[in-house]
Design an enzyme around this catalytic site. Structure first.
Site, short mmCIF file in Angstrom:
data_model
loop_
_atom_site.label_atom_id
_atom_site.label_comp_id
_atom_site.label_asym_id
_atom_site.label_seq_id
_atom_site.Cartn_x
_atom_site.Cartn_y
_atom_site.Cartn_z
N ASP A 196 15.94 19.13 27.70
CA ASP A 196 15.04 20.12 28.28
C ASP A 196 15.45 21.49 27.75
OD1 ASP A 196 13.42 21.73 29.74
OD2 ASP A 196 14.47 21.43 31.64
N ASP A 199 12.82 27.24 23.40
CA ASP A 199 12.26 27.11 22.05
C ASP A 199 13.36 27.25 20.98
OD1 ASP A 199 9.57 26.84 22.95
OD2 ASP A 199 9.62 28.97 23.47
#
Ligand code: SPD
Length: 332
Positions: A196, A199
């Site tokens: 998780d 970017d």
């Protein structure tokens, strides 16, 4: 600049790191590069990763601004999406739509294998993925490796319904570098790894590269699964092509791309790369470990808001333009 008077930072938070000249939040509000000077009182998400566009949210109040060893951390109360967590100017979650991301990145992999017992979360410091992993009653041990302790602390203070994941006794928090953690992980030790990440600009960059996927594959048992944040089909086909190419080389089981809608992420969608290692075959499109039944027992975190078995299979149906590119890459 009238609306700036409605913006104030919390003064009672032990986590708050006021900037110079920032007594009530207004000065920080004026100087933050991502607070638009064109429409005062709005947060605009500007990044070279989505040039020429910027989604904006109306800000009611800035609740926290800090600078960790790794990134800028901000929390604000928005007018329409609840509280918002922002890292280096990029939205990580909002209270209103976080379910769409956290439930999908978690249940797509975990509902695809029977009886998962040991799971590693890389990143995910807000705790939302932990909350979802913990719904699976078969799981005995959950490791999380998050690089930035400030993300954990801020999430616990401002997002209790997300950070509730940390309350589960099966969770073991490791503050550190996920790349190093995986390199050191015993071979074949996890049923699933969930990446998780933010970017691939900043602290998460290495989590998108081939050596990292090789470490993931080594840490998984035969037929184990990984699900990793894999950006937007509207904005990042170049990044997706690289991820697909790397994953096809590294993972000798299945390699699939799925996606979901998250209104406050750039372009309103985000994708996931789902792969399995050589071993018992994993058919990601047809879940074998339904959570709907398990979920009825879940009292502390409430029912699932987004994920169900129909949306699981549908997530792998790609628009033609993306299907063509991804299938071509995977065939090479
Ligand atoms: N463009 C932002 C992508 C963020 C993905 N990670 C979010 C973390 C939520 N747990």
């Amino acid at each position: 600049m009238a609306e700036q008077t409605t913006v104030a930072a919390a003064t009672d938070s032990p986590l708050k790191r006021p900037r110079e000249g920032d007594e009530n939040g207004a000065a920080a509000f004026e100087t933050n590069a991502n607070i638009s000077s064109v429409i005062p009182g709005w947060f605009s998400e500007i990044s070279p990763m989505w040039p020429g566009e910027a989604h904006s949210l109306k800000v009611e109040k800035i609740l926290f601004q800090g600078k960790s060893e790794y990134q800028d951390v901000m929390v604000f109360q928005s007018a329409t999406y609840g509280k918002v967590l922002v890292l280096d100017g990029v939205i990580q979650l909002t209270e209103r739509d976080e379910c769409a991301y956290q439930e999908m990145i978690t249940h797509l992999p975990l509902c695809s294998i029977p009886n998962p017992k040991k799971v590693l979360v890389v990143g995910g410091g807000d705790g939302g993925v932990l909350r979802e992993v913990a719904r699976h009653t078969s799981i005995e041990h959950i490791d999380i490796c998050e690089i930035d302790k400030m993300v954990v602390d801020v999430s616990k203070e401002f997002f209790p319904d997300v950070a509730v994941g940390y309350d589960d006794p099966r969770v073991n928090l490791h503050i550190g570098d996920g790349v190093a953690f995986l390199k050191a992980a015993p071979e074949g030790s996890y049923d699933a790894v969930i990446v998780d990440s933010s970017d691939p600009i900043g602290p998460a960059q290495e989590l998108f590269e081939k050596p990292f996927f090789e470490s993931v594959a080594k840490a998984l048992r035969p037929g184990g699964v990984v699900c990793t944040q894999a950006e937007s089909i509207w904005l990042h086909m170049d990044i997706i092509e690289d991820i697909v190419a790397n994953c096809c080389q590294v993972f000798k089981g299945s390699v699939n791309y799925a996606w979901t809608t998250v209104p406050t992420y750039p372009s309103g969608v985000i994708g996931f790369m789902l792969c399995s290692t050589e071993g018992p075959k994993v058919d990601f499109k047809n879940p074998v470990n339904p959570i709907d039944a398990i979920d009825k027992q879940s009292k502390s975190v409430g029912p699932l808001k987004f994920y169900n078995k129909e949306i699981h299979s549908a997530a792998f149906c790609l628009p033609s333009f993306a299907k063509k590119v991804i299938e071509a890459k995977a065939a090479k």
